[in-house]
Scaffold this motif. Structure first.
Motif, PDB file in Angstrom:
ATOM      1  N   THR A 180     -41.425 -42.994 -31.825  1.00  0.00           N
ATOM      2  CA  THR A 180     -41.486 -42.639 -30.399  1.00  0.00           C
ATOM      3  C   THR A 180     -41.016 -41.227 -30.096  1.00  0.00           C
ATOM      4  O   THR A 180     -41.243 -40.735 -28.989  1.00  0.00           O
ATOM      5  N   GLY A 181     -40.325 -40.576 -31.039  1.00  0.00           N
ATOM      6  CA  GLY A 181     -39.753 -39.268 -30.755  1.00  0.00           C
ATOM      7  C   GLY A 181     -38.406 -39.351 -30.083  1.00  0.00           C
ATOM      8  O   GLY A 181     -37.826 -38.342 -29.708  1.00  0.00           O
ATOM      9  N   SER A 182     -37.889 -40.572 -29.918  1.00  0.00           N
ATOM     10  CA  SER A 182     -36.581 -40.767 -29.278  1.00  0.00           C
ATOM     11  C   SER A 182     -35.712 -41.630 -30.174  1.00  0.00           C
ATOM     12  O   SER A 182     -36.188 -42.612 -30.751  1.00  0.00           O
ATOM     13  N   CYS A 183     -34.430 -41.268 -30.275  1.00  0.00           N
ATOM     14  CA  CYS A 183     -33.515 -42.076 -31.093  1.00  0.00           C
ATOM     15  C   CYS A 183     -32.757 -43.087 -30.233  1.00  0.00           C
ATOM     16  O   CYS A 183     -31.805 -43.707 -30.693  1.00  0.00           O
ATOM     17  N   TYR A 184     -33.137 -43.233 -28.967  1.00  0.00           N
ATOM     18  CA  TYR A 184     -32.521 -44.213 -28.069  1.00  0.00           C
ATOM     19  C   TYR A 184     -33.621 -44.894 -27.261  1.00  0.00           C
ATOM     20  O   TYR A 184     -34.763 -44.404 -27.193  1.00  0.00           O
ATOM     21  N   ILE A 185     -33.293 -46.032 -26.661  1.00  0.00           N
ATOM     22  CA  ILE A 185     -34.241 -46.735 -25.792  1.00  0.00           C
ATOM     23  C   ILE A 185     -33.980 -46.284 -24.355  1.00  0.00           C
ATOM     24  O   ILE A 185     -32.898 -46.522 -23.825  1.00  0.00           O
ATOM     25  N   PRO A 186     -34.931 -45.611 -23.710  1.00  0.00           N
ATOM     26  CA  PRO A 186     -34.702 -45.120 -22.339  1.00  0.00           C
ATOM     27  C   PRO A 186     -34.449 -46.261 -21.357  1.00  0.00           C
ATOM     28  O   PRO A 186     -34.917 -47.391 -21.559  1.00  0.00           O
ATOM     29  N   SER A 187     -33.714 -45.946 -20.287  1.00  0.00           N
ATOM     30  CA  SER A 187     -33.426 -46.962 -19.269  1.00  0.00           C
ATOM     31  C   SER A 187     -34.709 -47.477 -18.626  1.00  0.00           C
ATOM     32  O   SER A 187     -34.799 -48.641 -18.240  1.00  0.00           O
ATOM     33  N   VAL A 188     -35.711 -46.601 -18.504  1.00  0.00           N
ATOM     34  CA  VAL A 188     -36.977 -46.988 -17.873  1.00  0.00           C
ATOM     35  C   VAL A 188     -37.942 -47.601 -18.888  1.00  0.00           C
ATOM     36  O   VAL A 188     -39.028 -48.046 -18.545  1.00  0.00           O
ATOM     37  N   GLY A 189     -37.525 -47.640 -20.164  1.00  0.00           N
ATOM     38  CA  GLY A 189     -38.376 -48.183 -21.215  1.00  0.00           C
ATOM     39  C   GLY A 189     -39.373 -47.145 -21.715  1.00  0.00           C
ATOM     40  O   GLY A 189     -39.429 -46.017 -21.233  1.00  0.00           O
ATOM     41  N   PHE A 190     -40.155 -47.535 -22.711  1.00  0.00           N
ATOM     42  CA  PHE A 190     -41.166 -46.639 -23.267  1.00  0.00           C
ATOM     43  C   PHE A 190     -42.502 -46.848 -22.570  1.00  0.00           C
ATOM     44  O   PHE A 190     -42.845 -47.962 -22.168  1.00  0.00           O
ATOM     45  N   ASP A 191     -43.265 -45.770 -22.431  1.00  0.00           N
ATOM     46  CA  ASP A 191     -44.600 -45.837 -21.852  1.00  0.00           C
ATOM     47  C   ASP A 191     -45.538 -45.010 -22.722  1.00  0.00           C
ATOM     48  O   ASP A 191     -45.393 -43.790 -22.775  1.00  0.00           O
ATOM     49  N   PRO A 192     -46.481 -45.651 -23.409  1.00  0.00           N
ATOM     50  CA  PRO A 192     -46.749 -47.097 -23.456  1.00  0.00           C
ATOM     51  C   PRO A 192     -45.705 -47.835 -24.300  1.00  0.00           C
ATOM     52  O   PRO A 192     -44.938 -47.217 -25.032  1.00  0.00           O
ATOM     53  N   GLU A 193     -45.720 -49.168 -24.190  1.00  0.00           N
ATOM     54  CA  GLU A 193     -44.766 -49.973 -24.943  1.00  0.00           C
ATOM     55  C   GLU A 193     -45.072 -49.884 -26.439  1.00  0.00           C
ATOM     56  O   GLU A 193     -46.241 -49.886 -26.840  1.00  0.00           O
ATOM     57  N   PRO A 194     -44.031 -49.807 -27.278  1.00  0.00           N
ATOM     58  CA  PRO A 194     -44.242 -49.650 -28.729  1.00  0.00           C
ATOM     59  C   PRO A 194     -44.991 -50.833 -29.348  1.00  0.00           C
ATOM     60  O   PRO A 194     -44.748 -51.988 -29.000  1.00  0.00           O
ATOM     61  N   THR A 195     -45.896 -50.502 -30.263  1.00  0.00           N
ATOM     62  CA  THR A 195     -46.681 -51.531 -30.950  1.00  0.00           C
ATOM     63  C   THR A 195     -46.688 -51.255 -32.449  1.00  0.00           C
ATOM     64  O   THR A 195     -46.351 -50.162 -32.908  1.00  0.00           O
ATOM     65  N   ILE A 196     -47.100 -52.277 -33.211  1.00  0.00           N
ATOM     66  CA  ILE A 196     -47.227 -52.165 -34.667  1.00  0.00           C
ATOM     67  C   ILE A 196     -48.610 -52.653 -35.074  1.00  0.00           C
ATOM     68  O   ILE A 196     -49.095 -53.673 -34.564  1.00  0.00           O
ATOM     69  N   LYS A 197     -49.241 -51.913 -35.983  1.00  0.00           N
ATOM     70  CA  LYS A 197     -50.511 -52.338 -36.557  1.00  0.00           C
ATOM     71  C   LYS A 197     -50.380 -52.334 -38.084  1.00  0.00           C
ATOM     72  O   LYS A 197     -49.802 -51.405 -38.658  1.00  0.00           O
TER      73      LYS A 197
END
Length: 732
Positions: A671-688
Motif C-alpha cells: 500500500t505504500g503505508s506502514c500503518y492503517i489509516p484512520s479512514v482506511g485504505f481506498d481501494p480496500e487491499p486485496t490478494i490474488k
C-alpha cells in the motif's frame, strides 16, 4: 442561532440545533424554549412544536433590543423571573454564569443571584462524600455544582453527572441512584434546573441494541475441520450439526470433526478444559472419556490445543492465536492440513493457553477499541466524500517537515477538499505513478509525529495544549488543528496523543470538564498541587499556601482556608486554571482548526468512538489484523497449492519474528503505508494468487499478487527476497 448568536452544535448543552430554510431561521431548541416572551400558542404539529413562526420572529426582534448582562451583546431573550430583577442573558451565557433554568411548567429562569438553593443542615455542610454516579469526591457545599438527593440523606451528586444521567435515562428511568425513588427525586431535580427529556432511555431507543444476545455461535473451531462446505456450515440432525461448548458456548465443533456419535454427548472447548484441569475439578473419568472420544479408528481429532496433561511448550515456542480464515471471495477454499507440510515448516495456529484475567481484560479492551475504530473509519469515509479529484501539490522537505507543511497549508491555492499530492524535495528519482500514495502516507506520519513532540503540546503520553505566546501570535494552534483534521480525512495515521481532558474540552466545552492532576506536565506546579492535596492538617495546609502565595495570586486561586476540606476546592481551582483557563486562546484556536472538513462536528456527535483514535495509540500490527485487512480473490488453483494457508502461515511467522521482514514491511510493500489509516485504505487491499515468479505490490490498487508455489518454504523464500530487496531499493 438567531437568539444566542452562537454557532455551536451541542445537543446535550443547548438542545437540538434546528434550521428552517424557508423561514431563514436557525436556533437552539433550549434557547427558544427558555425565551421569556414566547408561548406555545399552536398545536403540537404547528410551527415548531407549538411555537408559531410569527411568534418566533417577534421574539427574535424583541431580543435584538436587549443586551446580555454577561457578554454585553444584543439578543438576550431570557430574563430572570425574580420580582424587580431586570437581568437578561443568552441561554449559553446563563449556563456559564450558573443560572438555573427550570424545564417544567412555565419554563422559568433564575439569575445567579436569585436562583433556588438547597437547604443544608449544619451537620451536612461539613465533610465530603462520593458522587454516587462518578464515584469522585463531592464537597458538601451549597454551590451550583453540587446537588443532594431529597430522598436519601447520604446521596450527593455533581450537577454535571446528574445532567448526563438525566439525558441518558429520560423521564421514565431517571431516579435516585440509591433508593430508586422517582417522583420526589425528579421534582427536586427539575426545581434545581436539571433537564429531564420526555422520552425513553437512550439504551431503549437504540435499534437492535440487544441483538447480540440473540446470536447463537455457529462455527467449527477444531484445528482440522472435516466439513467440505466450510467451518460455518450447520445441518441440524446430521453429523455436520454444530455442537457448542457446554460451559462457555463461545466455541463449537461439528459432531463429525470431534468424533461425536450423537448430539447428547457433551463437548468442551480447550480453554474451558484447561481451566477445569488447573482448578482440579476435571475428573479422571472425564479425561478418559474425552481421550476415548478423540481417538476413533486410530484417527486423532485435531482440537485447538493439546489436552491439559500434555507437556508444556518450550520457552522458545511463540504463543499463537487461532488465525481465522480471512475474507475469501471464492467457494470451496478449505484450509490445508498442517500434516502436509514438512515438520520444520509447520506453522502452529493454536489458541494460546488460558489467559490471565489481566490479559483477558486487555484483549477485550483491544477488541472494544477496534470496534470503535471501525465506526470512526465509516464516519471519516462520509467526510471524505467532500474531497474532489482536483489536486493540490505540497512540496515537502522531510528534514524540515513543520515549516514546509505550514507553507503548503497556507498557500493561496490550498483547499482541504482537494486531493493532496506530496512531493519530497530530496527524492528526485521517485516514480510518481507508484509512490504518490506512499509519499502522502509518509508525510502525514512525519507531520503527526512532529506535532506530538512540538512545543504546542505538553505532557508525556496524554498531551494537553501548552501556552506558547509566539504560537498564539502566529496562529499555529489553528494550523495544528487543521492539519490533524486534514490528516484524518485524507488517510493519515490516528494522532492518538490527546489527553482525556483535552479531548473532553474539545467535545463538551471547557466549562464542562473536570481536569485531573495527572494532566499537569509542569513538575513544579504538579508538586505544589500534590502538597496542597495531601496536607494532613490545617496548619501544614496554611503553611503551604503561604509558601506558594504568589503562584496562587497569579492563578486567581487565592481563597480563605478555614478548614482542611477547603483544600479540595482549591486544588480543583488550580487545575481548572492551569489546564483550561490558562490555555483558553490556544484551545479556541485549536477547535476552530479542527472544524476543517467537519471533523469537530463529528467528534461532538460521536465522542465515544473518536476518543479511540485521538486518545489511544493504534495497536501494533498483528497477523490477525493483516489477515482481516486483505480480501482474497482466489481461483480454483488455490485449493491445489494451498496458497491461502501459505499466506496465513507466513504472517504468523513474521509476527513471531521468524522472518527477516516485518508486518509493517508487508503493508508498506502493498500500500505504500506502514500503518492503517484512520479512514482506511481506498481501494480496500486485496490478494490474488497467480502463476507468476515473484510477488507484486500494486500500490495504485492496493493489490498484492502472490505466486503459486508447491511448498511453503518456496513461498516464504520468494516473499522475503522480493519484499526486502524492493524496500531496500526504495530507501536507496
Amino acid at each position: 442561532c438567531v437568539l444566542c448568536g452562537r454557532t455551536d452544535d451541542c445537543p446535550k448543552k443547548y438542545g437540538e440545533k434546528r434550521t428552517y430554510v424557508e423561514y431563514n431561521l436557525t436556533f437552539h431548541y433550549y434557547c427558544l424554549l427558555m425565551s421569556s416572551g414566547i408561548w406555545q400558542r399552536g398545536e403540537e404539529d404547528e410551527g415548531v412544536d407549538g411555537f408559531l413562526i410569527t411568534d418566533i420572529k417577534k421574539e427574535v426582534n424583541r431580543a435584538a433590543k436587549l443586551k446580555c448582562n454577561i457578554c454585553k451583546k444584543k439578543g438576550a431573550s431570557i430574563g430572570c423571573v425574580a420580582p424587580k430583577c431586570k437581568r437578561s442573558y443568552h441561554f449559553p451565557c446563563g449556563l456559564q454564569r450558573e443560572c438555573i433554568f427550570q424545564f417544567m411548567e412555565d419554563f422559568r429562569s433564575y439569575c445567579w443571584e436569585h436562583r433556588p438553593v438547597q437547604e443544608f443542615t449544619d451537620e451536612e455542610s461539613r465533610g465530603a462524600s462520593q458522587c454516587t454516579i462518578c464515584l469522585d469526591l463531592v464537597e458538601h457545599l451549597p454551590v451550583y455544582t453540587v446537588l443532594k438527593s431529597p430522598c436519601c440523606k447520604n446521596a450527593w451528586f455533581h450537577r454535571e453527572c446528574l445532567q448526563y444521567q438525566a439525558l441518558s435515562a429520560g423521564i421514565f428511568f431517571f431516579r435516585c441512584t440509591v433508593c430508586n425513588n422517582k417522583d420526589k427525586f425528579q421534582e427536586e431535580m427539575l426545581r434545581m434546573g436539571i433537564h429531564i427529556p420526555e422520552r425513553d432511555a437512550s439504551w431503549e431507543l437504540e435499534e437492535n441494541a440487544y441483538q447480540d444476545l440473540l446470536h447463537c455461535y455457529q462455527h467449527c473451531d477444531v484445528k482440522r475441520c472435516l466439513c467440505k462446505k466450510g467451518r460455518d456450515y450447520n445441518e441440524p440432525d446430521s453429523k455436520w450439526e454444530i455442537k457448542r461448548c457446554q460451559y462457555c458456548g463461545s466455541r463449537g465443533t461439528h459432531l463429525a470433526c470431534s468424533s461425536m456419535k450423537s448430539w447428547e454427548q457433551n463437548w468442551e472447548c480447550m480453554e474451558c478444559r484447561s481451566i477445569f484441569a488447573k482448578s482440579g475439578k476435571y475428573s479422571k473419568r472425564k479425561k478418559c472419556a474425552l481421550a476415548a472420544s478423540e481417538m476413533t479408528n486410530g484417527t486423532t481429532c485435531l482440537l485447538e490445543e493439546p489436552p491439559p496433561k500434555s507437556p508444556r511448550q518450550s520457552s522458545g515456542t511463540p504463543h499463537c492465536f487461532l488465525l481465522q480464515s480471512p475474507k475469501i471471495m471464492c467457494q470451496n477454499l478449505s484450509p490445508c492440513s498442517h500434516l502436509e507440510l514438512p515438520a520444520s515448516n509447520r506453522v502452529t495456529m493454536s489458541l494460546s493457553p488460558v489467559m490471565s484475567n489481566r490479559n483477558w481484560s486487555l484483549s477485550l479492551r483491544h477488541k472494544h477499541l477496534r470496534r470503535k475504530r471501525r465506526k470512526v473509519c465509516n464516519i471519516l469515509k462520509e467526510l471524505k466524500a467532500q474531497v474532489k479529484t482536483k489536486t493540490t501539490r505540497l512540496n515537502i522537505n522531510a528534514e524540515n517537515i513543520w515549516s514546509s507543511a505550514l507553507k503548503g497549508f497556507r498557500q493561496r491555492i490550498f483547499s482541504p477538499t482537494n486531493t493532496i499530492e506530496v512531493n519530497f524535495s530530496h527524492c528526485k528519482n521517485r516514480s510518481k505513478k507508484n509512490t504518490s500514495a506512499a509519499s502522502k502516507h509518509h508525510f502525514f506520519q512525519l507531520l503527526m509525529l512532529h506535532l506530538q513532540n512540538s512545543s504546542l503540546f505538553e505532557g508525556s503520553s496524554g498531551k494537553n495544549l501548552s501556552l506558547d505566546f509566539q504560537a498564539v501570535k502566529e496562529n499555529l494552534y489553528f494550523e495544528a488543528g487543521k492539519m490533524i483534521a486534514v490528516s484524518l480525512v485524507h488517510g493519515g495515521p490516528s494522532p492518538g496523543f490527546f489527553s482525556k481532558t483535552l479531548f473532553n474540552c474539545l467535545v463538551y466545552g471547557p466549562e464542562n470538564v473536570k481536569p485531573a492532576l495527572e494532566d499537569v506536565a509542569d513538575v513544579d506546579v504538579a508538586q505544589t498541587i500534590k502538597t496542597i492535596k495531601y496536607a494532613n492538617d490545617l496548619s501544614s495546609l496554611q503553611s503551604t499556601l503561604q509558601d506558594c502565595c504568589e503562584f496562587l495570586a497569579a492563578a486567581g486561586c487565592l481563597r480563605p482556608v478555614t478548614a482542611l476540606c477547603d483544600k479540595n476546592m482549591l486544588v480543583n481551582d488550580i487545575l481548572i486554571y492551569h489546564l483550561i483557563k490558562r490555555v483558553t486562546l490556544p484551545l479556541e484556536s485549536f477547535r476552530q482548526g479542527l472544524k476543517t472538513l467537519g471533523v469537530l462536528e463529528k467528534m461532538q456527535m460521536h465522542p465515544d468512538v473518536f476518543s479511540s483514535v485521538l486518545c489511544h495509540k493504534p495497536e501494533r500490527l498483528s497477523a490477525e489484523t493483516i489477515c482481516d485487512l486483505f480480501t482474497i480473490h482466489a481461483s480454483s488453483d488455490v485449493n491445489e497449492v494451498d496458497g491461502a494457508d501459505f499466506w496465513m502461515g507466513y504472517l504468523q511467522e513474521v509476527e513471531s519474528r521468524e522472518s527477516v521482514v516485518t508486518l509493517e514491511d508487508i503493508l508498506l510493500f502493498v500500500t505504500g503505508s506502514c500503518y492503517i489509516p484512520s479512514v482506511g485504505f481506498d481501494p480496500e487491499p486485496t490478494i490474488k494468487f497467480l502463476h507468476i515468479r515473484y510477488p507484486i505490490g500494486n500500490r495504485l490498487l492496493n493489490c498484492l499478487e502472490l505466486p503459486i508455489t508447491k511448498t511453503y518454504q518456496q513461498f516464504k523464500n520468494i516473499m522475503e527476497l522480493t519484499i526486502r530487496n524492493t524496500l531496500r531499493a526504495e530507501k536507496e
